[in-house]
Write an enzyme that holds these catalytic residues in place. Structure first.
Site, PDB file in Angstrom:
ATOM      1  N   GLU A  74     -13.101 -62.830 109.995  1.00 19.97           N
ATOM      2  CA  GLU A  74     -13.773 -64.114 110.058  1.00 19.97           C
ATOM      3  C   GLU A  74     -14.729 -64.322 108.913  1.00 19.97           C
ATOM      4  O   GLU A  74     -15.333 -63.383 108.402  1.00 19.97           O
ATOM      5  CB  GLU A  74     -14.495 -64.260 111.398  1.00 19.97           C
ATOM      6  N   CYS A  86     -20.878 -66.315 104.840  1.00 22.76           N
ATOM      7  CA  CYS A  86     -20.943 -64.942 105.338  1.00 22.76           C
ATOM      8  C   CYS A  86     -19.528 -64.359 105.254  1.00 22.76           C
ATOM      9  O   CYS A  86     -18.607 -64.846 105.901  1.00 22.76           O
ATOM     10  CB  CYS A  86     -21.458 -64.975 106.777  1.00 22.76           C
ATOM     11  N   CYS A 115     -14.883 -51.654 111.544  1.00 25.39           N
ATOM     12  CA  CYS A 115     -15.921 -50.873 110.857  1.00 25.39           C
ATOM     13  C   CYS A 115     -15.820 -49.428 111.325  1.00 25.39           C
ATOM     14  O   CYS A 115     -15.539 -49.185 112.497  1.00 25.39           O
ATOM     15  CB  CYS A 115     -17.299 -51.442 111.204  1.00 25.39           C
ATOM     16  N   CYS A 125     -22.664 -48.807 115.290  1.00 26.47           N
ATOM     17  CA  CYS A 125     -23.995 -49.241 115.702  1.00 26.47           C
ATOM     18  C   CYS A 125     -23.903 -49.771 117.138  1.00 26.47           C
ATOM     19  O   CYS A 125     -23.019 -50.578 117.446  1.00 26.47           O
ATOM     20  CB  CYS A 125     -24.510 -50.302 114.743  1.00 26.47           C
ATOM     21  N   CYS A 171     -23.816 -53.630 117.980  1.00 34.48           N
ATOM     22  CA  CYS A 171     -22.941 -54.495 117.182  1.00 34.48           C
ATOM     23  C   CYS A 171     -21.533 -54.488 117.763  1.00 34.48           C
ATOM     24  O   CYS A 171     -20.959 -53.420 117.984  1.00 34.48           O
ATOM     25  CB  CYS A 171     -22.912 -53.991 115.740  1.00 34.48           C
ATOM     26  N   CYS A 218     -23.715 -63.049 114.090  1.00 31.51           N
ATOM     27  CA  CYS A 218     -23.502 -61.663 113.666  1.00 31.51           C
ATOM     28  C   CYS A 218     -23.068 -60.805 114.840  1.00 31.51           C
ATOM     29  O   CYS A 218     -23.563 -60.952 115.938  1.00 31.51           O
ATOM     30  CB  CYS A 218     -24.789 -61.032 113.170  1.00 31.51           C
TER      31      CYS A 218
HETATM   32  N1  SAH Z   1     -22.309 -53.472 108.027  1.00 30.90           N
HETATM   33  C1  SAH Z   1     -23.346 -54.155 107.367  1.00 30.90           C
HETATM   34  C2  SAH Z   1     -23.129 -55.648 107.277  1.00 30.90           C
HETATM   35  C3  SAH Z   1     -22.533 -56.353 108.453  1.00 30.90           C
HETATM   36  S1  SAH Z   1     -23.557 -56.597 109.838  1.00 30.90           S
HETATM   37  C4  SAH Z   1     -24.671 -53.857 108.034  1.00 30.90           C
HETATM   38  O1  SAH Z   1     -24.685 -53.240 109.088  1.00 30.90           O
HETATM   39  O2  SAH Z   1     -25.704 -54.205 107.460  1.00 30.90           O
HETATM   40  C5  SAH Z   1     -24.660 -57.895 109.358  1.00 30.90           C
HETATM   41  C6  SAH Z   1     -25.997 -57.873 110.126  1.00 30.90           C
HETATM   42  O3  SAH Z   1     -25.812 -58.297 111.468  1.00 30.90           O
HETATM   43  C7  SAH Z   1     -26.599 -56.482 110.185  1.00 30.90           C
HETATM   44  O4  SAH Z   1     -27.979 -56.509 109.945  1.00 30.90           O
HETATM   45  C8  SAH Z   1     -26.318 -56.104 111.609  1.00 30.90           C
HETATM   46  O5  SAH Z   1     -27.186 -55.099 112.007  1.00 30.90           O
HETATM   47  C9  SAH Z   1     -26.510 -57.404 112.328  1.00 30.90           C
HETATM   48  N2  SAH Z   1     -25.924 -57.459 113.677  1.00 30.90           N
HETATM   49  C10 SAH Z   1     -24.800 -56.871 114.115  1.00 30.90           C
HETATM   50  N3  SAH Z   1     -24.584 -57.147 115.422  1.00 30.90           N
HETATM   51  C11 SAH Z   1     -25.600 -57.944 115.809  1.00 30.90           C
HETATM   52  C12 SAH Z   1     -25.933 -58.574 117.047  1.00 30.90           C
HETATM   53  N4  SAH Z   1     -25.153 -58.455 118.105  1.00 30.90           N
HETATM   54  N5  SAH Z   1     -27.046 -59.321 117.074  1.00 30.90           N
HETATM   55  C13 SAH Z   1     -27.809 -59.483 115.976  1.00 30.90           C
HETATM   56  N6  SAH Z   1     -27.548 -58.917 114.793  1.00 30.90           N
HETATM   57  C14 SAH Z   1     -26.449 -58.150 114.697  1.00 30.90           C
HETATM   58 FE1  SF4 Z   2     -20.607 -51.710 111.097  1.00 28.44          FE
HETATM   59 FE2  SF4 Z   2     -21.789 -53.404 112.783  1.00 28.44          FE
HETATM   60 FE3  SF4 Z   2     -23.066 -51.178 112.078  1.00 28.44          FE
HETATM   61 FE4  SF4 Z   2     -22.753 -53.151 110.279  1.00 28.44          FE
HETATM   62  S1  SF4 Z   2     -23.946 -53.263 112.164  1.00 28.44           S
HETATM   63  S2  SF4 Z   2     -22.392 -50.955 109.962  1.00 28.44           S
HETATM   64  S3  SF4 Z   2     -20.699 -53.953 110.896  1.00 28.44           S
HETATM   65  S4  SF4 Z   2     -21.119 -51.297 113.244  1.00 28.44           S
END
Ligand code: SAH
Ligand code: SF4
Length: 395
Positions: free
Chosen positions: A115, A128, A135, A139, A142, A368
């Site tokens: 996306e 974005c 991935c 995390c 996420c 996100c």
């Molecule tokens: N992998 C990279 C970039 C993609 S995530 C990273 O982790 O930085 C982009 C941003 O969205 C990151 O700061 C991530 O921590 C945040 N993010 C992911 N899931 C989220 C959620 N459910 N609510 C708010 N922010 C989120």
């Molecule tokens: Fe991967 Fe989501 Fe962690 Fe970013 S925040 S590194 S997309 S698992």
């Protein structure tokens, strides 16, 4: 006159031509394109100039049909058309939110989908972009982290997302028209699916193309790469890309960060901060964005805010507070607005900008950590509805 005997040849002695198919020019660096042109028969001496011409057609004018590249001789256009393609990924669907956010589902080679989200704001329009399908990192807050890595995107698929959206916004320049200063698509954030620093070369090549002065012309100051903290690649990001850096910080102790951003077990907060301290000098950028997702009762206390301020002391920084985007089955809740404001206040009083990110496109789940998964769920439920109705599911 004798008729020559028909020539027969043992098929095994005929060198088999592998049907290579045309090479896609989108995503090639200038050097790669030059080599490809020479291999296809362009005289060495002309190759550099041909790259400049084709490059401008593709990346400045948005032209993908070789026959329209009118400053090239007709037979050279034919040569290019025979050997090359100018292919972008395909938009499968587009949803437009009531706040103007556009979410595109994009199909890349092999049928995988990622996306891309366009977020219009008063003074800018931010795209974005995704860098991987899924991935490898996990995390815990996420949703992308619950999906396994399918594959890295190619440079062409990464910069292709930018070009697709320029198509959709109708934003390619028109010859002779006055230059519009405010672009609809003015900024890129690498904050879609995936960890960009685990796909370094493709991300670098794609961003170099996006920044190229004879093409898309996005300034490096308008490109932000977000990383979870892949420390060994941070210095290279500064020297080889030179864009803005955002880091998914999210916690103020290793104990909590180990759980939220497990890559912390490999490169902990102290190691990460050392790398970040070097970044502004190496990249000549002004400040680093610390992303901090607000999770109720996990990382959102006043003490956390004070610890955060102390940790980042001396680093030119902005702290971006992100209200947690909840997803079904998520093990966390979003902090209350009051809590987020109190947290922001402590940081602000310590002298840092602490904007609270406004959730955008919530009605189309364009936030996100929800990318793709929301579409998959929607598709599943459509399939379920179809099954219940006894009709063939949508394809
Ligand atoms: N992998 C990279 C970039 C993609 S995530 C990273 O982790 O930085 C982009 C941003 O969205 C990151 O700061 C991530 O921590 C945040 N993010 C992911 N899931 C989220 C959620 N459910 N609510 C708010 N922010 C989120
Ligand atoms: Fe991967 Fe989501 Fe962690 Fe970013 S925040 S590194 S997309 S698992």
């Amino acid at each position: 006159m004798t008729l020559s005997a028909p020539i027969t040849q043992d098929v095994h002695t005929i060198p088999r031509k592998v049907p290579a198919g045309p090479v896609n020019l989108v995503g090639l660096t200038r050097d790669q394109m030059r080599d490809a042109f020479v291999t296809a028969g362009t005289p060495e001496k002309q190759a550099r100039m041909r790259v400049n011409q084709v490059w401008q057609w593709i990346y400045h004018w948005g032209v993908r049909d070789f026959t329209l590249m009118t400053n090239l001789a007709k037979d050279y256009r034919a040569l290019l058309a025979g050997a090359f393609a100018v292919d972008l990924p395909e938009i499968v669907s587009k949803q437009v939110s009531s706040d103007g956010t556009r979410k595109y589902l994009v199909r890349i080679q092999g049928g995988h989908e990622v996306e891309t989200v366009y977020i219009p704001e008063e003074d800018r329009g931010t795209l974005c972009v995704s860098s991987q399908v899924g991935c490898t990192l996990t995390c815990s807050f996420c949703h992308t982290g619950t999906q396994r890595l399918v594959r890295n995107l190619t440079a062409g698929e990464i910069v292709g997302q930018v070009m697709l959206v320029r198509d959709d916004l109708g934003e390619w320049p028109v010859p002779g028209a006055p230059k519009d200063e405010t672009r609809l698509l003015s900024n890129i954030v690498l904050m879609g699916m995936g960890e960009p620093l685990y796909n370094f070369d493709a991300v670098r090549d794609a961003m170099k193309i996006a920044m190229d002065a004879e093409g898309l012309q996005l300034s490096r100051r308008r490109i932000t790469l977000s990383t979870s903290g892949v420390v060994p690649e941070i210095a290279r990001t500064a020297t080889e890309i030179g864009c803005q850096l955002a880091v998914s910080f999210h916690a103020t102790t290793d104990e909590v960060r180990d759980v939220l951003v497990p890559i912390n077990k490999k490169w902990n907060i102290a190691t990460l901060l050392d790398a970040l301290r070097e970044y502004p000098n190496l990249s000549n950028s002004e400040r680093i964005t610390f992303e901090y997702v607000m999770l109720d009762g996990v990382n959102d206390s006043d003490e956390d805010a004070r610890r955060l301020v102390k940790l980042i002391e001396g680093i030119p920084a902005k702290i971006n507070l992100i209200p947690f985007n909840e997803w079904p089955g998520a093990p966390y809740k979003r902090s209350s607005n009051n809590r987020i404001r109190a947290f922001a206040d402590i940081i602000y009083k310590a002298g840092y900008a602490s904007p609270i990110r406004t959730p955008r496109g919530e009605d189309i789940m364009a936030a996100c950590g929800q990318l793709k998964s929301a579409t998959e769920r929607a598709r599943k439920s459509r399939a379920q509805v179809a099954a219940e109705a006894g009709i063939a599911p949508p394809t």
